[in-house]
Design a protein around this motif. Structure first.
Motif, PDB file in Angstrom:
ATOM      1  N   UNK A  54       0.840  -1.201   0.000  1.00  0.00           N
ATOM      2  CA  UNK A  54       0.000   0.000   0.000  1.00  0.00           C
ATOM      3  C   UNK A  54       0.877   1.254   0.000  1.00  0.00           C
ATOM      4  N   UNK A  55       1.876   1.272   0.897  1.00  0.00           N
ATOM      5  CA  UNK A  55       2.776   2.421   0.993  1.00  0.00           C
ATOM      6  C   UNK A  55       3.483   2.672  -0.329  1.00  0.00           C
TER       7      UNK A  55
ATOM      8  N   UNK B 170       2.726   5.943  -2.854  1.00  0.00           N
ATOM      9  CA  UNK B 170       3.887   6.800  -3.111  1.00  0.00           C
ATOM     10  C   UNK B 170       3.936   7.242  -4.576  1.00  0.00           C
ATOM     11  N   UNK B 171       3.352   6.458  -5.452  1.00  0.00           N
ATOM     12  CA  UNK B 171       3.341   6.778  -6.871  1.00  0.00           C
ATOM     13  C   UNK B 171       2.217   7.713  -7.277  1.00  0.00           C
TER      14      UNK B 171
ATOM     15  N   UNK C  67       0.079  10.999  -7.958  1.00  0.00           N
ATOM     16  CA  UNK C  67       0.389  12.388  -8.297  1.00  0.00           C
ATOM     17  C   UNK C  67      -0.064  13.326  -7.183  1.00  0.00           C
ATOM     18  N   UNK C  68      -1.171  13.000  -6.567  1.00  0.00           N
ATOM     19  CA  UNK C  68      -1.675  13.765  -5.425  1.00  0.00           C
ATOM     20  C   UNK C  68      -1.580  12.855  -4.209  1.00  0.00           C
ATOM     21  N   UNK C  69      -0.842  13.284  -3.194  1.00  0.00           N
ATOM     22  CA  UNK C  69      -0.673  12.399  -2.035  1.00  0.00           C
ATOM     23  C   UNK C  69      -2.006  12.103  -1.343  1.00  0.00           C
ATOM     24  N   UNK C  70      -2.070  10.956  -0.675  1.00  0.00           N
ATOM     25  CA  UNK C  70      -3.297  10.603   0.041  1.00  0.00           C
ATOM     26  C   UNK C  70      -3.543  11.597   1.169  1.00  0.00           C
ATOM     27  N   UNK C  71      -4.791  11.815   1.464  1.00  0.00           N
ATOM     28  CA  UNK C  71      -5.134  12.696   2.561  1.00  0.00           C
ATOM     29  C   UNK C  71      -4.953  11.927   3.858  1.00  0.00           C
ATOM     30  N   UNK C  72      -4.333  12.551   4.808  1.00  0.00           N
ATOM     31  CA  UNK C  72      -4.022  11.862   6.047  1.00  0.00           C
ATOM     32  C   UNK C  72      -4.304  12.763   7.247  1.00  0.00           C
ATOM     33  N   UNK C  73      -4.964  12.206   8.230  1.00  0.00           N
ATOM     34  CA  UNK C  73      -5.192  12.981   9.462  1.00  0.00           C
ATOM     35  C   UNK C  73      -5.273  12.042  10.661  1.00  0.00           C
ATOM     36  N   UNK C  74      -5.064  12.611  11.821  1.00  0.00           N
ATOM     37  CA  UNK C  74      -5.095  11.813  13.046  1.00  0.00           C
ATOM     38  C   UNK C  74      -6.524  11.394  13.373  1.00  0.00           C
ATOM     39  N   UNK C  75      -6.631  10.200  13.920  1.00  0.00           N
ATOM     40  CA  UNK C  75      -7.939   9.753  14.377  1.00  0.00           C
ATOM     41  C   UNK C  75      -8.282  10.508  15.663  1.00  0.00           C
TER      42      UNK C  75
END
Ligand SMILES: [Zn+2]
Length: 75
Positions: free
Chosen positions: A55-56, A60-61, A63-71
């Motif tokens: 998955x990582x 990584x490939x 074009x737009x990075x995944x959205x990430x936030x703290x739970x």
């Protein structure tokens, strides 16, 4: 009654992410997609599992990075 989890293998690298009947100790991504009319796979359901390292490498490939936030835990 058997309530064990069934074996799950990463479709990308064939690593066993979930041993048959064992307690889950690894996270993985499960994707199930029912393709519809506007796709070339109308009426097909596709399913696969991806381990965390695949998955990582996959995201990584992007074009737009995944959205990430703290739970945020609800009190
Ligand atoms: Zn993998």
């Amino acid at each position: 009654m058997k309530t064990g989890h069934k074996e799950i293998i990463c479709n990308c690298c064939k690593k066993v992410v979930q041993k048959d009947g064992a307690v889950p100790n690894m996270e993985y991504l499960h994707i199930q997609k029912e393709w519809g009319y506007f796709s070339g796979k109308d009426g097909e359901i596709q399913e696969f599992d991806i381990c965390e390292s695949c998955y990582d490498a996959w995201v990584k490939g992007f074009q737009i990075p995944v959205e990430s936030r703290e739970v945020v835990e609800l009190m």
